[in-house]
Design a protein around this motif. Structure first.
Motif, PDB file in Angstrom:
ATOM      1  N   SER A 264       0.824  -1.218   0.000  1.00  0.00           N
ATOM      2  CA  SER A 264       0.000   0.000   0.000  1.00  0.00           C
ATOM      3  C   SER A 264       0.855   1.264   0.000  1.00  0.00           C
ATOM      4  N   LYS A 265       1.935   1.241  -0.756  1.00  0.00           N
ATOM      5  CA  LYS A 265       2.791   2.412  -0.948  1.00  0.00           C
ATOM      6  C   LYS A 265       2.702   2.876  -2.396  1.00  0.00           C
ATOM      7  N   LYS A 266       3.104   4.114  -2.625  1.00  0.00           N
ATOM      8  CA  LYS A 266       3.224   4.652  -3.962  1.00  0.00           C
ATOM      9  C   LYS A 266       4.701   4.873  -4.277  1.00  0.00           C
ATOM     10  N   LEU A 267       5.050   4.838  -5.556  1.00  0.00           N
ATOM     11  CA  LEU A 267       6.414   5.117  -5.988  1.00  0.00           C
ATOM     12  C   LEU A 267       6.438   6.329  -6.904  1.00  0.00           C
ATOM     13  N   ILE A 268       7.515   7.087  -6.811  1.00  0.00           N
ATOM     14  CA  ILE A 268       7.825   8.113  -7.801  1.00  0.00           C
ATOM     15  C   ILE A 268       9.294   7.984  -8.185  1.00  0.00           C
ATOM     16  N   MET A 269       9.615   8.242  -9.449  1.00  0.00           N
ATOM     17  CA  MET A 269      11.007   8.378  -9.870  1.00  0.00           C
ATOM     18  C   MET A 269      11.357   9.850  -9.636  1.00  0.00           C
ATOM     19  N   GLN A 270      11.861  10.138  -8.442  1.00  0.00           N
ATOM     20  CA  GLN A 270      12.002  11.517  -7.988  1.00  0.00           C
ATOM     21  C   GLN A 270      13.193  12.233  -8.614  1.00  0.00           C
ATOM     22  N   GLU A 271      14.187  11.495  -9.016  1.00  0.00           N
ATOM     23  CA  GLU A 271      15.319  12.058  -9.755  1.00  0.00           C
ATOM     24  C   GLU A 271      15.761  11.070 -10.821  1.00  0.00           C
ATOM     25  N   TRP A 272      15.875  11.572 -12.050  1.00  0.00           N
ATOM     26  CA  TRP A 272      16.528  10.840 -13.129  1.00  0.00           C
ATOM     27  C   TRP A 272      16.943  11.872 -14.173  1.00  0.00           C
ATOM     28  N   GLY A 273      17.853  11.502 -15.040  1.00  0.00           N
ATOM     29  CA  GLY A 273      18.272  12.441 -16.068  1.00  0.00           C
ATOM     30  C   GLY A 273      19.068  11.740 -17.146  1.00  0.00           C
ATOM     31  N   ALA A 274      19.227  12.429 -18.255  1.00  0.00           N
ATOM     32  CA  ALA A 274      19.999  11.921 -19.390  1.00  0.00           C
ATOM     33  C   ALA A 274      21.242  12.788 -19.556  1.00  0.00           C
ATOM     34  N   CYS A 275      22.403  12.175 -19.465  1.00  0.00           N
ATOM     35  CA  CYS A 275      23.666  12.905 -19.518  1.00  0.00           C
ATOM     36  C   CYS A 275      23.857  13.619 -20.857  1.00  0.00           C
ATOM     37  N   TYR A 276      24.391  14.837 -20.794  1.00  0.00           N
ATOM     38  CA  TYR A 276      24.666  15.634 -21.994  1.00  0.00           C
ATOM     39  C   TYR A 276      25.902  15.135 -22.729  1.00  0.00           C
ATOM     40  N   THR A 277      26.751  14.394 -22.013  1.00  0.00           N
ATOM     41  CA  THR A 277      28.012  13.941 -22.603  1.00  0.00           C
ATOM     42  C   THR A 277      28.038  12.420 -22.736  1.00  0.00           C
ATOM     43  N   ALA A 279      29.937  10.533 -21.036  1.00  0.00           N
ATOM     44  CA  ALA A 279      30.304   9.915 -19.765  1.00  0.00           C
ATOM     45  C   ALA A 279      29.231   8.908 -19.376  1.00  0.00           C
ATOM     46  N   SER A 280      29.569   7.990 -18.485  1.00  0.00           N
ATOM     47  CA  SER A 280      28.578   7.048 -17.989  1.00  0.00           C
ATOM     48  C   SER A 280      27.399   7.827 -17.421  1.00  0.00           C
ATOM     49  N   ASN A 281      26.188   7.400 -17.718  1.00  0.00           N
ATOM     50  CA  ASN A 281      25.025   8.203 -17.320  1.00  0.00           C
ATOM     51  C   ASN A 281      24.906   8.384 -15.812  1.00  0.00           C
ATOM     52  N   ASN A 282      25.423   7.439 -15.031  1.00  0.00           N
ATOM     53  CA  ASN A 282      25.353   7.598 -13.572  1.00  0.00           C
ATOM     54  C   ASN A 282      26.579   8.317 -13.015  1.00  0.00           C
ATOM     55  N   ASN A 283      27.434   8.805 -13.895  1.00  0.00           N
ATOM     56  CA  ASN A 283      28.618   9.566 -13.491  1.00  0.00           C
ATOM     57  C   ASN A 283      28.881  10.661 -14.524  1.00  0.00           C
ATOM     58  N   CYS A 284      27.858  11.482 -14.715  1.00  0.00           N
ATOM     59  CA  CYS A 284      27.858  12.482 -15.794  1.00  0.00           C
ATOM     60  C   CYS A 284      28.692  13.696 -15.405  1.00  0.00           C
ATOM     61  N   ASN A 285      29.973  13.498 -15.345  1.00  0.00           N
ATOM     62  CA  ASN A 285      30.885  14.557 -14.905  1.00  0.00           C
ATOM     63  C   ASN A 285      32.126  14.506 -15.779  1.00  0.00           C
ATOM     64  N   GLY A 286      32.083  15.219 -16.893  1.00  0.00           N
ATOM     65  CA  GLY A 286      33.162  15.156 -17.873  1.00  0.00           C
ATOM     66  C   GLY A 286      32.682  14.477 -19.142  1.00  0.00           C
TER      67      GLY A 286
END
Length: 363
Positions: A264-277, A279-286
């Motif tokens: 009886s819980k709800k879920l939201i994907m509260q943060e996600w994004g697509a990297c501009y570069t 770089a690995s999408n979960n390490n979008c720094n460079g």
């Protein structure tokens, strides 16, 4: 044959009604420094969000100044300073006005009462006195944070003359902390802390079920959804933060959807994004910029996968200005590169079927 045809017709009609009544999903976004936006910037942001079908904007109460992600903001201090009694309500007063304006665009706010970023950066007494470890277990720290929750929920918006705890026309949900205990060195203590603070928020809401209580996510899918969260009665919503491409997999997400529904819980994907570069999408720094079309495709594909799992999503982040492409570059600026694709994805989310009915809590 006639009787069989009749029952078949009835079943088809019931199925059609069920489909018609199925809850729709929605898109949302984050802008942690929204309290610093000037009026023209607010208008640009809210008009853009509304055009993309965005229904909720997640904001923080930590101080910001200068130019943030290319946005020259009107600086403000965090809610608390160097002691438990050192409150600066300027951020709350800024958001009083902003939430009223957002309402005019059919957008509510999700209020993050604190952030692990502020804790880790020693931006207030919590980090200076307790550090990122003791904060979650020290009795005094827990007591002071409950006081912070009470202070926020008890703040009165002069426009409607009601406390934030009563202002469901403006507020979608409260969360205790963004990415609490980010490294999760002690998940048992973290789960206890989350439930304790969720109970404190519920207490402050004083029976108002028109505002939700959510977690503030983790650093990836699995540690956003600790098993203990599903059994905490005070938590209405469990928030996922995920940037790794594998965490956008529809089948993988659906296993958590099933677990949430059974609890009886709800879920939201509260943060996600697509990297501009590249770089690995979960390490979008460079890395080097990928083509506009490639990023457009990523945005549409991953948003559609989350939609297919039946989970509403919050993009990190939509900016009221062109994205300056700084480190950790997931942002998309309104009317800037990739905006068309993100806008289309946001509109599509509002037409997708949701596994969770949020209708009561949206404008």
């Amino acid at each position: 044959m006639k009787l069989a045809s009749f029952f078949a017709s009835v079943l088809f009609s019931l199925a059609s009604v069920d489909t018609a009544l199925a809850a729709k999903s929605f898109s949302a976004s984050n802008l942690y420094y929204a309290a610093g936006l000037k009026d023209a910037q607010q208008t640009t942001l809210l008009e853009g969000l509304q055009s993309a079908g965005v229904k909720v904007l997640r904001v923080w109460l930590d101080g910001q100044s200068g130019t943030t992600k290319g946005t020259p903001i009107d600086g403000f201090s965090g809610l608390q300073g160097d002691s438990p009694s050192a409150y600066d309500d300027n951020v709350l007063k800024r958001l009083d006005k902003f939430m009223v304006k957002a309402h005019n665009y059919n957008i509510k706010l999700l209020i993050s009462i604190h952030s692990y970023n502020a804790l880790e950066g020693n931006r207030d007494f919590y980090g200076k006195w307790y550090g990122t470890g003791d904060f979650y277990t020290n009795t005094d720290a827990i007591g002071y944070f409950k006081d912070r929750i009470a202070h926020v929920l008890g703040h009165v918006n002069p426009t409607n003359g009601k406390t934030w705890a009563q202002s469901s026309e403006y507020i979608f949900a409260f969360e205790a902390q963004n990415e609490a205990m980010h490294p999760q060195g002690n998940p048992t203590a973290l789960a206890s802390w989350q439930c304790t603070m969720a109970k404190s928020i519920k207490s402050g809401l004083a029976g108002n079920t028109n505002i939700l209580v959510t977690t503030g996510g983790g650093s990836y899918l699995a540690n956003s959804l600790l098993d203990q969260y599903f059994s905490c009665a005070a938590l209405d919503v469990l928030a996922i933060h995920a940037y790794g491409v594998g965490d956008f997999d529809t089948a993988k997400l659906r296993t958590y959807v099933d677990h949430a529904k059974s609890a009886s819980k709800k879920l939201i994907m509260q943060e996600w994004g697509a990297c501009y570069t590249d770089a690995s999408n979960n390490n979008c720094n460079g890395g080097s910029p990928i083509s506009t079309s490639a990023r457009d495709a990523n945005i549409k594909k991953w948003a559609a996968q989350i939609d297919a799992a039946g989970i509403p999503w919050f993009y990190w982040q939509i900016l009221p200005n062109a994205d300056p492409h700084q480190g950790w570059d997931y942002e998309v600026g309104i009317n800037d590169v990739n905006w068309g694709s993100l806008k289309a994805a946001g509109i599509a989310a509002g037409k997708a079927e949701s596994a969770f009915d949020f209708t009561k809590w949206l404008l």
